[in-house]
Design an enzyme around this catalytic site. Structure first.
Site, PDB file in Angstrom:
ATOM      1  N   GLY A 266      -1.718   6.914  -1.824  1.00 34.79           N
ATOM      2  CA  GLY A 266      -3.050   6.645  -1.246  1.00 34.79           C
ATOM      3  C   GLY A 266      -3.786   5.303  -1.821  1.00 34.79           C
TER       4      GLY A 266
ATOM      5  N   HIS B   8       0.955  -1.182  -0.179  1.00 36.42           N
ATOM      6  CA  HIS B   8       0.103   0.063  -0.188  1.00 36.42           C
ATOM      7  C   HIS B   8       1.009   1.364   0.084  1.00 36.42           C
ATOM      8  CE1 HIS B   8      -3.757   2.185   0.716  1.00 36.42           C
ATOM      9  NE2 HIS B   8      -2.751   3.282   1.568  1.00 36.42           N
ATOM     10  N   CYS B   9       0.843   1.986  -0.954  1.00 34.15           N
ATOM     11  CA  CYS B   9       1.613   3.311  -1.195  1.00 34.15           C
ATOM     12  C   CYS B   9       0.972   4.327  -0.397  1.00 34.15           C
ATOM     13  CB  CYS B   9       2.147   3.338  -2.756  1.00 34.15           C
ATOM     14  SG  CYS B   9       2.767   5.185  -2.911  1.00 34.15           S
ATOM     15  N   VAL B  10       1.632   4.955   0.280  1.00 37.25           N
ATOM     16  CA  VAL B  10       0.673   6.046   1.346  1.00 37.25           C
ATOM     17  C   VAL B  10       1.032   7.302   0.339  1.00 37.25           C
ATOM     18  CG1 VAL B  10       1.530   5.264   3.506  1.00 37.25           C
ATOM     19  CG2 VAL B  10       3.251   6.554   2.254  1.00 37.25           C
TER      20      VAL B  10
END
Length: 284
Positions: free
Chosen positions: A126, A121-123
């Site tokens: 998002g 999951h890429c912050v």
């Protein structure tokens, strides 16, 4: 194998942390672009080189933002796919989605959906990086690494006169830009701050590009690597490149809108796995 790109219906991040990271990335990239093109380059280069630098820099920034947007909008989830009601061999049941899930897919609690060949999951985007947007994530990462490395070298030629030359005091100011920006809110300290952002970004991107390149070349996800299940789907670098970047991987670097079909659909990995075993057996 042909496929139709699906787009996510919700683009905004679901958590405040993701939203903050996305806003930061969306602001810092154009800020650094302005600094390099309108402040640094005219000082370091002559008129001709400055013009070429501006054209190349604009192209790279558009390419970076194009891949960044593609990470966000391209859907790699299982939502909308027709999945079998029975559990095929190698598949599992997602208790949250209450549905079957193919091999290499995992559920994301933040996105609240299962993702095909979930990488992580890429912050900053998002959303999750999976089968269909992994290409854009890697190229975005590569371009960011190359850009920050180049800018750090270019800025070194520009910044030293503004911080008193090469001495210990100048190094301290560059290592602690935020502190000095508050204590001495002048233009040279702002330059030092932007210089430090580039250096920190270059170091951060160097670690990431090294890590994710190794995963890409072995066709391994972060979860598979962490759980010591890596290299299970490794079929050689040429095929592994195509699993992430597509059949036309050599063109994907040019611009994110260029098509590059993937050799798999993210649902059936058994054929690839058995092929990998056969190839390894033949090589012995």
């Amino acid at each position: 194998m042909g496929y139709e790109i699906r787009f996510r219906k919700r683009f905004l991040p679901r958590s405040f942390a993701d939203l903050s990271a996305m806003v930061f990335m969306s602001l810092v990239i154009p800020a650094v672009y302005w600094f390099e093109v309108y402040v640094v380059a005219p000082t370091v280069y002559n008129t001709t080189l400055n013009f070429l630098h501006a054209i190349l820099g604009t192209y790279v920034v558009i390419n970076i933002f194009g891949n960044f947007i593609a990470i966000i909008v391209v859907d790699s989830s299982t939502r909308g796919l027709v999945l079998p009601s029975q559990v095929p061999a190698g598949w599992h049941v997602c208790a949250v989605c209450e549905s079957t899930a193919p091999p290499r897919s995992r559920h994301c609690n933040t996105c609240n959906v299962c993702v095909l060949k979930k990488e992580h999951h890429c912050v900053f985007a998002g959303c999750c990086v999976g089968l269909y947007n992994h290409r854009y994530f890697y190229i975005f990462l590569f371009l960011m690494w190359g850009s920050t490395l180049y800018c750090s070298c270019l800025n070194a030629c520009f910044i030293w006169p503004y911080v008193g030359g090469f001495n210990m005091w100048a190094i301290v100011r560059l290592l602690l830009p935020g502190v000095w920006l508050l204590l001495e809110p002048c233009i040279d300290t702002l330059y030092a701050f932007l210089f430090s952002i580039n250096v920190i970004g270059c170091l951060f991107m160097s670690v990431l590009i090294y890590y994710y390149t190794n995963l890409l070349l072995t066709n391994t996800t972060t979860h598979e690597n962490n759980t010591r299940k890596g290299h299970k789907y490794d079929q050689g670098r040429n095929h592994n490149l195509k699993v992430t970047l597509g059949e036309r991987w050599y063109l994907t670097w040019v611009f994110p809108t260029l098509t590059s079909p993937l050799p798999c659909d993210g649902l059936d990995w058994s054929t690839h796995h058995s092929m990998g075993k056969t190839d390894k057996h033949k090589s012995k």
